[in-house]
Write an enzyme that holds these catalytic residues in place. Structure first.
Site, PDB file in Angstrom:
ATOM      1  CB  THR A 199     -29.536   7.134 -32.714  1.00 20.45           C
ATOM      2  OG1 THR A 199     -29.335   7.619 -31.383  1.00 20.45           O
ATOM      3  CG2 THR A 199     -29.904   8.307 -33.607  1.00 20.45           C
ATOM      4  NE  ARG A 200     -34.225   3.761 -26.629  1.00 24.24           N
ATOM      5  CZ  ARG A 200     -33.702   2.535 -26.481  1.00 24.24           C
ATOM      6  NH1 ARG A 200     -33.466   1.793 -27.533  1.00 24.24           N
ATOM      7  NH2 ARG A 200     -33.422   2.075 -25.279  1.00 24.24           N
ATOM      8  CG  HIS A 204     -22.645  11.188 -25.789  1.00 23.42           C
ATOM      9  ND1 HIS A 204     -22.709  12.532 -25.492  1.00 23.42           N
ATOM     10  CD2 HIS A 204     -23.721  10.617 -25.184  1.00 23.42           C
ATOM     11  CE1 HIS A 204     -23.779  12.748 -24.722  1.00 23.42           C
ATOM     12  NE2 HIS A 204     -24.405  11.606 -24.528  1.00 23.42           N
ATOM     13  CG  HIS A 207     -23.430   5.704 -30.466  1.00 21.25           C
ATOM     14  ND1 HIS A 207     -24.159   5.942 -29.327  1.00 21.25           N
ATOM     15  CD2 HIS A 207     -23.345   4.361 -30.572  1.00 21.25           C
ATOM     16  CE1 HIS A 207     -24.510   4.778 -28.790  1.00 21.25           C
ATOM     17  NE2 HIS A 207     -24.025   3.812 -29.519  1.00 21.25           N
ATOM     18  NE  ARG A 293     -21.204  -4.165 -25.608  1.00 17.80           N
ATOM     19  CZ  ARG A 293     -20.421  -4.533 -24.609  1.00 17.80           C
ATOM     20  NH1 ARG A 293     -19.319  -5.219 -24.833  1.00 17.80           N
ATOM     21  NH2 ARG A 293     -20.719  -4.207 -23.365  1.00 17.80           N
TER      22      ARG A 293
END
Ligand SMILES: [Zn+2]
Length: 391
Positions: A199-200, A204, A207, A293
């Site tokens: 993740t960057r 929320h 995820h 996605r």
């Protein structure tokens, strides 16, 4: 259970380029006699990744043969799957300065401490067009990866690296686990299967849900935020880390999930970067990797599912890590729970879906998005950060 029970690193051996004790001292002394090359942010991240074995089996910056093979076939010249070349750029002036030297010293800034000694194997002229198209699928200079490539030198320097020390970081010290350390941690916890999450962004509910769906079928979860260079408009690293900590302390089981920093820089290469991210996480000891996605995408350069479909281009078992593909998820008011288009039959108006623009606007106004969208603790950290940023 021993470490050898864990998933093998890419190519079979976990690389460690960091010299210790007498060897490190010798390298540091030797370094005084070599020409110095200052690396850019992306290269500094790659150097750190190389040093700790996150890019196993690579032991240095890649030469022309591998470079071309990777671009054309997504494989190294030894046949191993690899998606993105790992290069060190040189300007024409630097090539002249190196002259016939058989080794150079890498530093992070002018006059900085020597970080590593690179044995010069090869200097080659880079084919920008082939590289831009091969990595990013575009030559558009609005693409941040293409722009960085354009700004880099015309030549590449290749050869094996011995690291004298790791680049210094002044943040997240307790979260900076090397692949050897995450592997040891997984073994200590008795995890035989571990899913990695790249993740960057702040996390929320959507995820969180995807991570927990994945965790239902494996032993452990590695939340592995990328903390190398990102675009200027991404949320700052320290704010993101506070969000992850809040989420972990309130909503994640301590014996099943850990946070660690992924020191890579973003390339925004979409599908190819998804493959690269998966291979790196295998080196960190993950058996599974979440691919959502638009993984590692930017703008509209890649199709929504490109980063998932590209995994089909490899033979089963070739990558040695299992990708877990996910749809966008959301809270559905009719289902009264989280779901995705795969599991919820209802219409968009029943689903709590907010655009990134809308969320930013709410946070800027000091307003929490609905609890179904974001945990209140995470929302409050982001509101606070926006307020501080605006002052
Ligand atoms: Zn529903």
């Amino acid at each position: 259970m021993t470490v050898t029970d864990a998933i093998p690193p890419h190519g079979g051996t976990l690389v460690n380029l960091l010299a210790e004790g007498a060897e490190a001292e010798m390298l540091a002394q030797e370094a005084e006699h070599h020409p110095k090359i200052t690396v850019n942010h992306r290269e500094l991240s790659d150097l750190e990744m190389l040093s700790v074995g996150a890019l196993s089996p690579l032991t240095g910056f890649q030469g022309e043969k591998d470079h071309r093979q990777v671009l054309e076939t997504m494989h190294l010249s030894n046949g191993l799957a690899w998606a993105i070349p790992v290069t060190l750029s040189l300007t024409e002036e630097e090539v002249k300065r190196i002259g016939g030297a058989d080794a150079v010293v890498l530093t992070s800034r002018e006059g900085g401490d020597p970080l590593a000694v690179l044995e010069v194997e090869e200097i080659f002229k880079r084919e920008r067009q082939a590289e831009a198209l091969g990595v990013f699928g575009t030559e558009d200079l609005d693409h941040p990866g293409v722009k960085a490539l354009e700004e880099a030198g015309d030549y590449c320097l290749a050869g094996p690296v011995r690291a004298i020390r790791l680049p210094q970081h002044h943040d997240f010290a307790k979260y900076r686990l090397t692949p050897a350390q995450t592997r040891a941690e997984f073994v200590k916890r008795g995890w035989r299967t571990v899913v990695g999450f790249q993740t960057r962004n702040p996390i929320h509910r959507a995820h969180e849900y995807i991570q927990k769906c994945a965790l239902e079928i494996v032993d452990g979860l590695l939340v592995h935020p990328l903390m190398g260079a990102t675009k200027g408009d991404d949320v700052p690293a320290d704010v993101r880390m506070r969000c992850y900590e809040a989420l972990f302390s309130g909503y994640y089981p301590k014996d099943r999930a850990i946070i660690s920093v992924f020191p890579a820089a973003m390339r925004y290469a979409g599908p190819k970067e998804a493959i690269w991210h998966a291979i790196c996480r295998k080196n960190y000891g993950c058996t599974h990797f979440i691919v959502g996605r638009d993984h590692a995408g930017v703008g509209t350069y890649y199709g929504t599912y490109d980063a998932q479909k590209i995994f089909e281009e490899f033979e089963p078992g070739e990558l040695g890590i299992t990708p877990l593909m996910f749809e966008h998820s959301f809270y559905c008011l009719k289902c009264e729970g989280m779901g995705s288009p795969k599991t919820c039959p209802h219409a968009d108006e029943d689903r709590v879906i907010l655009s990134g623009t809308k969320v930013r606007e709410m946070l800027r106004n000091g307003e929490r998005p609905p609890d179904e969208f974001s945990r209140p603790e995470v929302a409050d950290i982001l509101i606070e950060a926006m307020r501080a940023g605006a002052e």
